[in-house]
Design a protein around this motif. Structure first.
Motif, short mmCIF file in Angstrom:
data_model
loop_
_atom_site.label_atom_id
_atom_site.label_comp_id
_atom_site.label_asym_id
_atom_site.label_seq_id
_atom_site.Cartn_x
_atom_site.Cartn_y
_atom_site.Cartn_z
N VAL A 188 11.91 -2.10 -2.53
CA VAL A 188 10.95 -1.32 -3.31
C VAL A 188 11.69 -0.15 -3.93
N TYR A 189 11.58 -0.04 -5.25
CA TYR A 189 12.22 1.05 -5.99
C TYR A 189 11.15 2.01 -6.48
N TYR A 190 11.38 3.30 -6.29
CA TYR A 190 10.46 4.30 -6.82
C TYR A 190 11.27 5.52 -7.25
N ASN A 191 11.05 5.92 -8.52
CA ASN A 191 11.83 6.98 -9.15
C ASN A 191 13.32 6.74 -8.91
N ASP A 192 14.03 7.62 -8.22
CA ASP A 192 15.46 7.45 -7.99
C ASP A 192 15.78 6.97 -6.58
N SER A 193 14.79 6.46 -5.86
CA SER A 193 14.98 6.02 -4.47
C SER A 193 14.66 4.54 -4.33
N PHE A 194 14.99 4.00 -3.16
CA PHE A 194 14.61 2.63 -2.85
C PHE A 194 14.44 2.48 -1.35
N ASN A 195 13.70 1.45 -0.95
CA ASN A 195 13.50 1.12 0.46
C ASN A 195 13.66 -0.39 0.62
N GLN B 50 5.57 -0.44 -12.44
CA GLN B 50 4.20 0.06 -12.53
C GLN B 50 4.22 1.57 -12.30
N THR B 51 3.31 2.26 -12.94
CA THR B 51 3.18 3.70 -12.74
C THR B 51 2.09 3.96 -11.72
N GLY C 189 1.08 13.37 -7.18
CA GLY C 189 2.39 12.87 -7.56
C GLY C 189 2.28 11.66 -8.48
N LYS C 190 3.35 11.45 -9.24
CA LYS C 190 3.42 10.32 -10.16
C LYS C 190 4.77 9.65 -9.97
N TRP C 191 4.75 8.33 -9.77
CA TRP C 191 5.97 7.58 -9.51
C TRP C 191 6.03 6.34 -10.39
N SER C 192 7.23 5.97 -10.75
CA SER C 192 7.49 4.67 -11.37
C SER C 192 7.94 3.76 -10.22
N VAL C 193 7.20 2.69 -9.98
CA VAL C 193 7.44 1.83 -8.83
C VAL C 193 7.74 0.41 -9.30
N ASN C 194 8.71 -0.23 -8.66
CA ASN C 194 9.00 -1.63 -8.93
C ASN C 194 9.55 -2.27 -7.67
N ILE D 93 0.86 -1.18 0.00
CA ILE D 93 0.00 0.00 0.00
C ILE D 93 0.90 1.23 0.00
N PHE D 94 0.68 2.09 -0.98
CA PHE D 94 1.41 3.35 -1.09
C PHE D 94 0.45 4.50 -0.79
N LYS D 95 0.97 5.55 -0.15
CA LYS D 95 0.16 6.73 0.15
C LYS D 95 0.95 7.98 -0.20
N ASN D 96 0.26 8.94 -0.82
CA ASN D 96 0.87 10.23 -1.11
C ASN D 96 0.71 11.10 0.14
N THR D 97 1.78 11.31 0.87
CA THR D 97 1.75 12.13 2.07
C THR D 97 2.13 13.57 1.78
N GLY D 98 2.26 13.89 0.50
CA GLY D 98 2.58 15.26 0.10
C GLY D 98 1.35 16.12 -0.06
N LYS D 99 1.56 17.32 -0.57
CA LYS D 99 0.47 18.30 -0.68
C LYS D 99 -0.03 18.48 -2.11
N THR D 100 0.63 17.82 -3.07
CA THR D 100 0.19 17.91 -4.46
C THR D 100 0.13 16.50 -5.05
#
Length: 144
Positions: free
Chosen positions: A115-122, A83-84, A63-68, A54-61
């Motif tokens: 988990v990879y998203y844009n230029d980051s990972f966890n 996935q986008t 957002g679009k991410w490429s996730v793998n 489960i992903f959540k946008n905790t920002g104020k606008t």
């Protein structure tokens, strides 16, 4: 003597408090939600698995991410299909990946979910442990 003990105790306490603050500060930089979940799942070579995140946008606008995702270990690696994900602020969505442990994965090896998203990972605390499909059963015995 008493002054030295008090001074030593004060210095030790200061070091411990400083260490605690540094540790808590580092935790704030990690995925705190990921720490609440996790575990080890036993799978055999060639066996399928499903990952739901489960992903959540905790920002104020919006957002679009490429996730793998990937399972990465010393003995084997599996990578999902990117996935986008587009989310409005405060909105959440579940993404799912289906995979298969590589058939040549070494028994007793492990791989960790990343988990990879844009230029980051966890690195998430989910692991796949490869087990043998063989089971030994005694069906008969004799003693003469």
């Amino acid at each position: 003597m008493r002054k030295h003990v008090l001074l030593f105790g004060s210095v030790t306490m200061l070091i411990l408090v400083s260490f605690s603050v540094v540790t808590l500060g580092n935790k704030a930089l990690t995925c705190l939600a990921c720490e609440a979940e996790g575990g080890v799942v036993d799978k055999m070579p060639c066996e399928s698995f499903k990952v739901k995140i489960i992903f959540k946008n905790t920002g104020k606008t919006e957002g679009k991410w490429s996730v793998n995702i990937a399972f990465e270990g010393e003995a084997w690696i599996w990578s999902g299909t990117p996935q986008t994900l587009t989310l409005k602020p405060s909105k959440a969505k579940t993404l799912t990946w289906n995979g298969t442990v590589p058939c040549d994965a070494q028994v007793d090896s492990v791989a960790r979910l990343i988990v990879y998203y844009n230029d980051s990972f966890n690195a998430i605390d989910w692991w796949i442990h490869v087990t043998s499909g063989a089971e030994l059963t005694i069906t008969s015995s004799t003693v003469d």
